[in-house]
Design a protein around this motif. Structure first.
Motif, PDB file in Angstrom:
ATOM      1  N   LEU A   1     -17.845 -15.126 -16.362  1.00 45.59           N
ATOM      2  CA  LEU A   1     -18.591 -16.051 -15.694  1.00 45.59           C
ATOM      3  C   LEU A   1     -19.001 -15.954 -13.733  1.00 45.59           C
ATOM      4  CD1 LEU A   1     -21.393 -18.213 -16.411  1.00 45.59           C
ATOM      5  CD2 LEU A   1     -19.415 -19.667 -15.997  1.00 45.59           C
ATOM      6  N   THR A   2     -17.890 -16.253 -13.396  1.00 51.65           N
ATOM      7  CA  THR A   2     -18.200 -16.134 -12.024  1.00 51.65           C
ATOM      8  C   THR A   2     -18.149 -14.764 -11.152  1.00 51.65           C
ATOM      9  OG1 THR A   2     -15.967 -17.844 -12.408  1.00 51.65           O
ATOM     10  CG2 THR A   2     -15.894 -16.731 -10.898  1.00 51.65           C
ATOM     11  N   GLU A   3     -17.944 -14.274 -11.788  1.00 51.33           N
ATOM     12  CA  GLU A   3     -18.609 -12.842 -11.721  1.00 51.33           C
ATOM     13  C   GLU A   3     -19.030 -12.544 -11.416  1.00 51.33           C
ATOM     14  OE1 GLU A   3     -16.518  -9.453 -13.688  1.00 51.33           O
ATOM     15  OE2 GLU A   3     -14.722  -9.740 -12.659  1.00 51.33           O
ATOM     16  N   ALA A   4     -20.647 -12.852 -12.598  1.00 57.84           N
ATOM     17  CA  ALA A   4     -21.747 -12.868 -12.842  1.00 57.84           C
ATOM     18  C   ALA A   4     -22.195 -13.479 -11.363  1.00 57.84           C
ATOM     19  CB  ALA A   4     -22.581 -13.467 -13.847  1.00 57.84           C
ATOM     20  N   PHE A   5     -21.410 -14.449 -11.057  1.00 58.37           N
ATOM     21  CA  PHE A   5     -22.428 -15.387 -10.349  1.00 58.37           C
ATOM     22  C   PHE A   5     -22.380 -14.984  -8.738  1.00 58.37           C
ATOM     23  CE2 PHE A   5     -20.479 -18.575  -6.993  1.00 58.37           C
ATOM     24  CZ  PHE A   5     -21.767 -19.504  -6.577  1.00 58.37           C
TER      25      PHE A   5
ATOM     26  N   ASP B   1     -24.582 -12.187  -8.445  1.00 50.44           N
ATOM     27  CA  ASP B   1     -26.075 -13.109  -7.889  1.00 50.44           C
ATOM     28  C   ASP B   1     -26.100 -13.410  -6.885  1.00 50.44           C
ATOM     29  OD1 ASP B   1     -28.551 -13.194  -8.995  1.00 50.44           O
ATOM     30  OD2 ASP B   1     -28.213 -15.490  -9.034  1.00 50.44           O
ATOM     31  N   MET B   2     -25.557 -13.756  -6.028  1.00 51.49           N
ATOM     32  CA  MET B   2     -25.078 -14.202  -4.568  1.00 51.49           C
ATOM     33  C   MET B   2     -25.011 -13.025  -3.792  1.00 51.49           C
ATOM     34  SD  MET B   2     -25.342 -17.082  -4.641  1.00 51.49           S
ATOM     35  CE  MET B   2     -25.831 -17.599  -6.518  1.00 51.49           C
ATOM     36  N   ASP B   3     -24.259 -12.361  -3.752  1.00 45.01           N
ATOM     37  CA  ASP B   3     -24.516 -10.968  -3.528  1.00 45.01           C
ATOM     38  C   ASP B   3     -26.353 -10.420  -3.235  1.00 45.01           C
ATOM     39  OD1 ASP B   3     -23.281  -8.765  -2.114  1.00 45.01           O
ATOM     40  OD2 ASP B   3     -24.304  -7.362  -4.139  1.00 45.01           O
ATOM     41  N   VAL B   4     -26.313 -10.195  -4.677  1.00 42.47           N
ATOM     42  CA  VAL B   4     -28.207  -9.783  -4.390  1.00 42.47           C
ATOM     43  C   VAL B   4     -28.223 -10.843  -4.024  1.00 42.47           C
ATOM     44  CG1 VAL B   4     -30.333  -9.285  -6.233  1.00 42.47           C
ATOM     45  CG2 VAL B   4     -27.659  -8.456  -6.389  1.00 42.47           C
ATOM     46  N   GLN B   5     -29.285 -12.035  -4.129  1.00 44.37           N
ATOM     47  CA  GLN B   5     -29.584 -12.846  -3.439  1.00 44.37           C
ATOM     48  C   GLN B   5     -29.653 -12.450  -1.998  1.00 44.37           C
ATOM     49  OE1 GLN B   5     -31.415 -14.551  -4.558  1.00 44.37           O
ATOM     50  NE2 GLN B   5     -31.219 -13.354  -6.981  1.00 44.37           N
TER      51      GLN B   5
ATOM     52  N   ARG C   1     -18.460 -14.807   0.586  1.00 48.33           N
ATOM     53  CA  ARG C   1     -17.315 -15.536   0.870  1.00 48.33           C
ATOM     54  C   ARG C   1     -17.668 -17.347   0.879  1.00 48.33           C
ATOM     55  NH1 ARG C   1     -15.072 -11.751   3.588  1.00 48.33           N
ATOM     56  NH2 ARG C   1     -15.545 -12.922   5.287  1.00 48.33           N
ATOM     57  N   SER C   2     -18.000 -17.802   1.610  1.00 48.99           N
ATOM     58  CA  SER C   2     -18.600 -18.847   1.630  1.00 48.99           C
ATOM     59  C   SER C   2     -19.402 -19.831   0.752  1.00 48.99           C
ATOM     60  CB  SER C   2     -20.065 -19.354   2.983  1.00 48.99           C
ATOM     61  OG  SER C   2     -19.854 -20.582   3.095  1.00 48.99           O
ATOM     62  N   LEU C   3     -20.084 -18.885  -0.432  1.00 48.31           N
ATOM     63  CA  LEU C   3     -20.531 -19.222  -1.834  1.00 48.31           C
ATOM     64  C   LEU C   3     -19.834 -19.622  -2.553  1.00 48.31           C
ATOM     65  CD1 LEU C   3     -24.104 -17.774  -1.373  1.00 48.31           C
ATOM     66  CD2 LEU C   3     -23.804 -19.736  -1.071  1.00 48.31           C
ATOM     67  N   VAL C   4     -18.797 -18.333  -2.970  1.00 45.64           N
ATOM     68  CA  VAL C   4     -17.647 -18.360  -4.223  1.00 45.64           C
ATOM     69  C   VAL C   4     -17.368 -20.022  -3.499  1.00 45.64           C
ATOM     70  CG1 VAL C   4     -16.034 -17.537  -4.692  1.00 45.64           C
ATOM     71  CG2 VAL C   4     -17.885 -16.066  -3.649  1.00 45.64           C
TER      72      VAL C   4
ATOM     73  N   ALA D   1     -27.108 -25.679  -5.080  1.00 44.30           N
ATOM     74  CA  ALA D   1     -26.128 -26.857  -4.823  1.00 44.30           C
ATOM     75  C   ALA D   1     -26.068 -26.923  -6.947  1.00 44.30           C
ATOM     76  CB  ALA D   1     -26.565 -27.836  -4.591  1.00 44.30           C
ATOM     77  N   MET D   2     -27.608 -26.667  -7.462  1.00 45.61           N
ATOM     78  CA  MET D   2     -27.988 -27.478  -8.436  1.00 45.61           C
ATOM     79  C   MET D   2     -27.267 -26.692  -8.947  1.00 45.61           C
ATOM     80  SD  MET D   2     -28.899 -29.720  -9.708  1.00 45.61           S
ATOM     81  CE  MET D   2     -28.096 -29.706 -11.074  1.00 45.61           C
ATOM     82  N   LEU D   3     -27.237 -25.000  -8.733  1.00 45.63           N
ATOM     83  CA  LEU D   3     -26.066 -23.758  -9.408  1.00 45.63           C
ATOM     84  C   LEU D   3     -25.011 -23.668  -9.866  1.00 45.63           C
ATOM     85  CD1 LEU D   3     -26.829 -21.260 -11.770  1.00 45.63           C
ATOM     86  CD2 LEU D   3     -27.176 -19.894  -8.715  1.00 45.63           C
ATOM     87  N   ALA D   4     -24.380 -23.975  -8.543  1.00 49.56           N
ATOM     88  CA  ALA D   4     -23.473 -24.032  -8.325  1.00 49.56           C
ATOM     89  C   ALA D   4     -22.500 -24.763  -8.781  1.00 49.56           C
ATOM     90  CB  ALA D   4     -22.671 -24.536  -7.312  1.00 49.56           C
ATOM     91  N   THR D   5     -22.918 -26.230  -9.412  1.00 50.64           N
ATOM     92  CA  THR D   5     -22.427 -27.565  -9.993  1.00 50.64           C
ATOM     93  C   THR D   5     -22.426 -26.995 -11.446  1.00 50.64           C
ATOM     94  OG1 THR D   5     -23.668 -28.921  -8.132  1.00 50.64           O
ATOM     95  CG2 THR D   5     -23.375 -29.669 -10.485  1.00 50.64           C
TER      96      THR D   5
END
Length: 181
Positions: free
Chosen positions: A73-77, A80-84, A99-102, A46-50
């Protein structure tokens, strides 16, 4: 691998130093201590997405010049979410989870865009974006709200090239060493 097959592979996504700076800003212990952001996977997300949403909006403020860095920036996010998610063992449902995180990032961008355009209620936006509408002590909410206000103001004062380069890491009182860092 033969050269012909290398040419068919998609190019690696552009790097986004601004994403690294956003990660560092979102990891500031002050958010988790004084701001009482839960130090959990959900709280950290939540903090990172904000923070990423706020940086996306800063990049978009420069119009066409900010569009490509905003996409990077969005692609890097997303990368990273895919890797995590893979590291957490979500392989079977990975695309649905990412998809939910995006979608969560997109809703934050929309929420903050509205707030910044209308001078809306910062506490309400922080409660929804960071705390997911959970109850939080007034002092913690005020601390996080103030840090995010400082981040937005500091980013707005920087030229686009500094934001893109990620040299804004640590700006804002309590977030790090200051704008000159």
């Amino acid at each position: 691998m033969p050269i012909v097959f290398k040419a068919l592979r998609p190019a690696a996504p552009p790097s986004a130093p601004a994403y690294d700076a956003a990660v560092n800003a979102a990891r500031d212990p002050a958010f988790y201590r004084g701001g009482a952001v839960p130090d959990t996977m959900d709280g950290r997300f939540a903090m990172l997405a904000t923070v990423v949403a706020l940086v996306v909006l800063r990049l978009e403020a420069d119009g066409d010049e900010g569009r490509a860095p905003s996409v990077a920036l969005t692609e890097a996010f997303i990368t990273d979410m895919d890797v995590q998610m893979r590291e957490q063992g979500f392989d079977a449902t990975l695309s649905k989870q990412v998809r939910s995180l995006v979608g969560s990032l997109a809703s934050r961008v929309d929420r903050w865009r509205t707030l910044l355009a209308t001078s809306g209620d910062w506490d309400e936006a922080v409660r929804a974006s960071v705390y997911r509408n959970d109850m939080v002590a007034d002092a913690a909410l005020a601390a996080t709200t103030e840090k995010l206000r400082q981040l937005v103001q500091s980013l707005a004062a920087l030229p686009l090239d500094r934001v893109v380069a990620g040299t804004w890491a640590g700006i804002g009182a309590g977030i790090g060493a200051g704008v000159g860092a």
